[in-house]
Design an enzyme around this catalytic site. Structure first.
Site, PDB file in Angstrom:
ATOM      1  N   HIS A  82       0.820  -1.213   0.000  1.00 11.58           N
ATOM      2  CA  HIS A  82       0.000   0.000   0.000  1.00 11.58           C
ATOM      3  C   HIS A  82       0.852   1.260   0.000  1.00 11.58           C
ATOM      4  O   HIS A  82       2.030   1.247   0.351  1.00 11.58           O
ATOM      5  CB  HIS A  82      -0.937   0.031   1.210  1.00 11.58           C
ATOM      6  CG  HIS A  82      -0.248   0.100   2.532  1.00 11.58           C
ATOM      7  ND1 HIS A  82       0.416  -0.967   3.091  1.00 11.58           N
ATOM      8  CD2 HIS A  82      -0.128   1.122   3.428  1.00 11.58           C
ATOM      9  CE1 HIS A  82       0.916  -0.626   4.261  1.00 11.58           C
ATOM     10  NE2 HIS A  82       0.613   0.650   4.483  1.00 11.58           N
TER      11      HIS A  82
ATOM     12  N   ASP B  30       0.485   4.911   1.985  1.00 16.24           N
ATOM     13  CA  ASP B  30      -0.227   5.318   3.185  1.00 16.24           C
ATOM     14  C   ASP B  30      -1.391   6.269   2.885  1.00 16.24           C
ATOM     15  O   ASP B  30      -1.228   7.280   2.187  1.00 16.24           O
ATOM     16  CB  ASP B  30       0.737   5.989   4.170  1.00 16.24           C
ATOM     17  CG  ASP B  30       1.599   4.982   4.906  1.00 16.24           C
ATOM     18  OD1 ASP B  30       1.149   3.831   5.079  1.00 16.24           O
ATOM     19  OD2 ASP B  30       2.720   5.335   5.301  1.00 16.24           O
TER      20      ASP B  30
ATOM     21  N   HIS C 145       4.814   0.110   0.302  1.00 16.39           N
ATOM     22  CA  HIS C 145       5.531  -0.735   1.254  1.00 16.39           C
ATOM     23  C   HIS C 145       4.612  -1.839   1.755  1.00 16.39           C
ATOM     24  O   HIS C 145       3.389  -1.766   1.647  1.00 16.39           O
ATOM     25  CB  HIS C 145       6.084   0.090   2.421  1.00 16.39           C
ATOM     26  CG  HIS C 145       5.045   0.822   3.204  1.00 16.39           C
ATOM     27  ND1 HIS C 145       4.447   1.979   2.743  1.00 16.39           N
ATOM     28  CD2 HIS C 145       4.480   0.567   4.407  1.00 16.39           C
ATOM     29  CE1 HIS C 145       3.574   2.411   3.642  1.00 16.39           C
ATOM     30  NE2 HIS C 145       3.566   1.562   4.659  1.00 16.39           N
TER      31      HIS C 145
ATOM     32  N   ARG D 266       5.241   5.468  14.341  1.00 16.98           N
ATOM     33  CA  ARG D 266       5.108   6.039  12.999  1.00 16.98           C
ATOM     34  C   ARG D 266       4.679   7.497  13.073  1.00 16.98           C
ATOM     35  O   ARG D 266       3.813   7.866  13.874  1.00 16.98           O
ATOM     36  CB  ARG D 266       4.084   5.262  12.169  1.00 16.98           C
ATOM     37  CG  ARG D 266       4.098   5.677  10.693  1.00 16.98           C
ATOM     38  CD  ARG D 266       3.120   4.877   9.883  1.00 16.98           C
ATOM     39  NE  ARG D 266       1.778   5.454   9.914  1.00 16.98           N
ATOM     40  CZ  ARG D 266       0.768   5.020   9.165  1.00 16.98           C
ATOM     41  NH1 ARG D 266       0.947   3.991   8.373  1.00 16.98           N
ATOM     42  NH2 ARG D 266      -0.407   5.579   9.239  1.00 16.98           N
TER      43      ARG D 266
END
Length: 273
Positions: A95, A97, A249, A264
């Protein structure tokens, strides 16, 4: 500061730098390496949450993740974790983000806090190369198309289930939808990148899901060909910074029975064009 490429397609490790004390010149060097290599990795960065946020502010503008709350005192830092008894990992599919936002993030940063004794690597893929490797006919077909992206696509919602039970944001909107060009132009490099992804893209605008599926499935398979990818093995203190405008990623889910905890931060971007 040393920059060492880790694969032919993308990815570089940067050593000899302490992210807690950076001059403006060093930040400019880091940003140039990031634009060149798409994803960069820093080993041995034992940053506190405040130091992590300070580095993020040197690169861009941190923003809150729309579905989950942040850690105490730092709403922009989201804890991405898989616990010992869990079988599904957060975001465990290819995907980009939050492509379901009207303005997706420019970049994402991930800092390893706890890692399993083996496994738990992350794969990255270069969407410049994915677009450039397409035939001229496919490029002509895709260039004018617009993709419809949703946060509620079934394949990815199950990868969030455990975290949303405990960490969901109050008043979270369950179905965020945004339309973006299938081929976007990077605002800094001017290069074209393929901008559909398995986790969020459900169809093309003015087409049904059934009509869109053959082309999308072909693209999903094409864009993660091995020659477009790199793989990173984490250690505690490893930090990754990737360009969400031209990469995808996929965290590998191969460490059942062990704990993996990452922090994150996402950085504000602009509307894809």
């Amino acid at each position: 500061m040393k920059v060492k490429r880790i694969a032919g397609a993308l990815g570089a490790e940067i050593s000899g730098v302490d992210l807690r004390s950076l001059t403006d010149e060093k930040v400019a060097e880091i940003r140039a390496a990031w634009l060149e290599h798409l994803v960069i990795f820093f080993p041995d960065q034992p940053l506190s949450p405040a130091e992590y946020m300070a580095f993020a502010h040197r690169i861009g503008t941190p923003i809150e993740y729309p579905l989950m709350k942040g850690i105490p005192g730092f709403p922009e830092i989201v804890e991405v974790k898989k616990l010992e008894d869990e079988k599904v990992n957060f975001g465990g599919v290819w995907h980009s983000d939050t492509a379901y936002l009207e303005v997706p993030p420019m970049a994402s940063m991930l800092l390893a806090r706890e890692v399993p004794p083996h496994g738990g690597d992350t794969l990255f893929a270069n969407m410049y190369l994915a677009y450039e490797a397409l035939s001229a006919g496919m490029k002509r077909l895709l260039d004018p198309l617009v993709g419809v992206n949703s946060s509620a696509k079934a394949d990815v919602t199950r990868t969030r289930e455990e975290r949303l039970k405990t960490d969901a944001r109050e008043g979270m909107v369950k179905d965020l939808v945004a339309e973006h060009p299938v081929v976007r132009t990077h605002p800094e490099t001017g290069r074209k990148a393929l901008y559909v992804n398995f986790a969020h893209t459900v169809r093309f605008r003015d087409m049904t899901e059934d009509e869109s599926a053959p082309i999308l499935n072909c693209l999903f398979e094409h864009q993660v060909r091995p020659e477009f990818t790199c793989r990173f093995s984490w250690k505690v203190g490893s930090l990754a910074l990737w360009d969400n405008r031209c990469t995808q990623h996929n965290p590998v889910n191969d460490y059942h029975g062990y704990r993996r905890v990452m922090h994150r931060i996402t950085l504000a971007g602009d509307r894809p064009r």
